[in-house]
Scaffold this motif. Structure first.
Motif, mmCIF file in Angstrom:
data_model
loop_
_atom_site.group_PDB
_atom_site.id
_atom_site.type_symbol
_atom_site.label_atom_id
_atom_site.label_comp_id
_atom_site.label_asym_id
_atom_site.label_seq_id
_atom_site.Cartn_x
_atom_site.Cartn_y
_atom_site.Cartn_z
ATOM 1 N N GLY A 1 0.712 -1.234 -0.028
ATOM 2 C CA GLY A 1 0.139 -0.078 0.169
ATOM 3 C C GLY A 1 0.802 1.252 -0.009
ATOM 4 O O GLY A 1 0.342 2.457 0.090
ATOM 5 N N VAL A 2 2.155 1.228 -0.023
ATOM 6 C CA VAL A 2 2.920 2.421 -0.086
ATOM 7 C C VAL A 2 3.443 2.696 -1.487
ATOM 8 O O VAL A 2 3.940 1.652 -2.096
ATOM 9 C CB VAL A 2 3.802 2.207 0.852
ATOM 10 N N ARG A 3 3.277 3.667 -2.012
ATOM 11 C CA ARG A 3 3.987 4.009 -3.379
ATOM 12 C C ARG A 3 5.305 5.058 -3.037
ATOM 13 O O ARG A 3 5.278 5.392 -2.093
ATOM 14 C CB ARG A 3 3.058 5.196 -4.122
ATOM 15 N N ASN A 4 5.986 5.001 -4.158
ATOM 16 C CA ASN A 4 7.255 5.766 -3.864
ATOM 17 C C ASN A 4 7.959 5.267 -2.672
ATOM 18 O O ASN A 4 8.667 5.933 -1.795
ATOM 19 C CB ASN A 4 6.955 7.213 -3.637
ATOM 20 N N VAL A 5 8.185 3.916 -2.547
ATOM 21 C CA VAL A 5 9.103 3.216 -1.683
ATOM 22 C C VAL A 5 10.635 3.465 -1.931
ATOM 23 O O VAL A 5 11.132 3.651 -3.188
ATOM 24 C CB VAL A 5 8.950 1.769 -1.657
#
Ligand SMILES: *Cc1c(COP(=O)(O)O)cnc(C)c1O
Length: 361
Positions: A26-30
């Protein structure tokens, strides 16, 4: 009917290697700072070489790796005849274990040593022997004291992962000199290129007959995905490893990429300089927040927290901020997090998130 099929001794003692995570649900731009990868990536010349290699993918690759060994020899001033190439330097280290150790033999390494060393030992049925360090630095006297008539290999990473610390040339020489006659010192130089002017043990390999050095294209060369490494050692050892390695162990694309990468010394120099600059910036920024680290000589820092609970809480906070670093409890460092030195924006982002965690931002 039950069979009695069993693997060789030691294999079921292996705990699977866990690589650095690369995504968060669920996290973008990791931001991945968990595997000591080069934020600048490989040389453009290496990428172009891979594209060119696609035209000949129906051809088997070179078995003697002559062009790559010549390039390494030209750039690092080593004798190409005494180089062996492997599928990552891990492959070279494993070949050493296969060729020189077995049941009843001992493979020595230190308490915060690279977690692949016990895997190599167990995979050949040898006994792993773990030696205490002195405040996260290899203790040469303790290593020498741990050696016995059964010791076959001593694995020392210099610079070391995950501590980032190093021992000096005189200490390494003293270690080589003090080993029992049946033991070989293996200097794992995965991070050697990050240390300006460091020979990684080359002179010792050339002046003695019991020292071997391994190097990799996975770190400063930014080619971890291609799997290329090499070793430099006594001619007799190279001849042994060449007998047991796969004849086509390196793909044509990997060989082409590595040759172009090693010859692009300008890119390597830029990676070394940028890494040193942002490593020092990051270490300072964290120190000001009350998170110290030993002076790192590699492309990561080992951030020390008060205790395991604080390190875990910080790791959790970083994950919520989309940043993946490496927990190193498995390396006997439960109060620490290993953070790869990224580019400027990565270093600023992780420092900012740690400042937030510390209530300072
Ligand atoms: C990353 C690393 C290696 C390199 O492994 P490859 O198989 O070459 O990718 C070897 N030793 C240490 C200590 C490392 O951290």
């Amino acid at each position: 009917m039950a069979n009695s099929i069993k693997p060789q001794p030691g294999i079921l003692d292996i705990a699977l290697y866990v690589g650095g995570a690369s995504h968060l649900d669920g996290v973008r731009n990791v931001l991945k700072l968990s595997s000591n990868e080069n934020p600048l990536g490989p040389s453009d010349a290496a990428k172009e070489a891979v594209v060119r290699a696609t035209h000949d993918l129906h051809r088997y690759p070179s078995t003697d790796h002559a062009a790559l060994r010549t390039a390494i020899g030209d750039v690092w001033g080593v004798d190409p005849a005494r180089i062996v190439c492997g599928v990552g330097s891990g492959d070279v280290l494993k070949l050493l274990a296969e060729a020189y150790a077995g049941p009843g033999d001992e493979i020595v390494f230190t308490e915060h040593g690279f977690s692949m060393y016990p895997i190599y030992a167990n995979s050949v049925g040898a006994t792993p022997v773990v030696v205490a360090e002195n405040e996260r630095v290899v203790d040469v006297d303790a290593v020498l004291a741990a050696c016995t008539t059964k010791t076959k290999l001593v694995f020392i990473a210099n610079p070391a992962n995950p501590t980032g610390t190093m021992i000096g040339t005189a200490e390494v020489a003293r270690l080589a000199e003090g080993l029992p006659s049946q033991a070989m010192l293996v200097l794992d130089g995965a991070y050697a290129e990050f240390v300006d002017g460091f020979d990684a043990g080359k002179a010792l390999v050339e002046s003695r007959d019991n020292v071997f050095m391994s190097r990799t294209f996975s770190k400063i060369y930014g080619l971890g995905g291609m799997r290329i490494g090499w070793g430099y050692g006594p001619q007799a050892v190279i001849d042994v490893l060449n007998r047991i390695r796969g004849p086509f162990n390196l793909s044509a694309a990997a060989l082409a990429a590595a040759e172009a990468a090693v010859r692009d010394t300008e890119h390597t120099e830029k990676c070394r300089t940028e890494n040193a600059r942002w490593r020092d910036w990051l270490a300072n920024a964290l120190a000001k927040l009350g998170v110290p680290s030993d002076t790192s000589t590699a492309n990561f820092i080992l951030a020390r927290f008060t205790d395991e609970a604080e390190a875990s809480a910080c790791d959790e906070h970083l994950r919520e901020a989309g940043i993946i670093v490496r927990k190193v409890a498995g390396y006997g460092l439960p109060n620490c997090l290993r953070i790869t030195v990224g580019d400027e924006s990565a270093c600023r982002r992780v420092a900012h998130a740690i400042a937030q965690f510390k209530g300072a931002a």
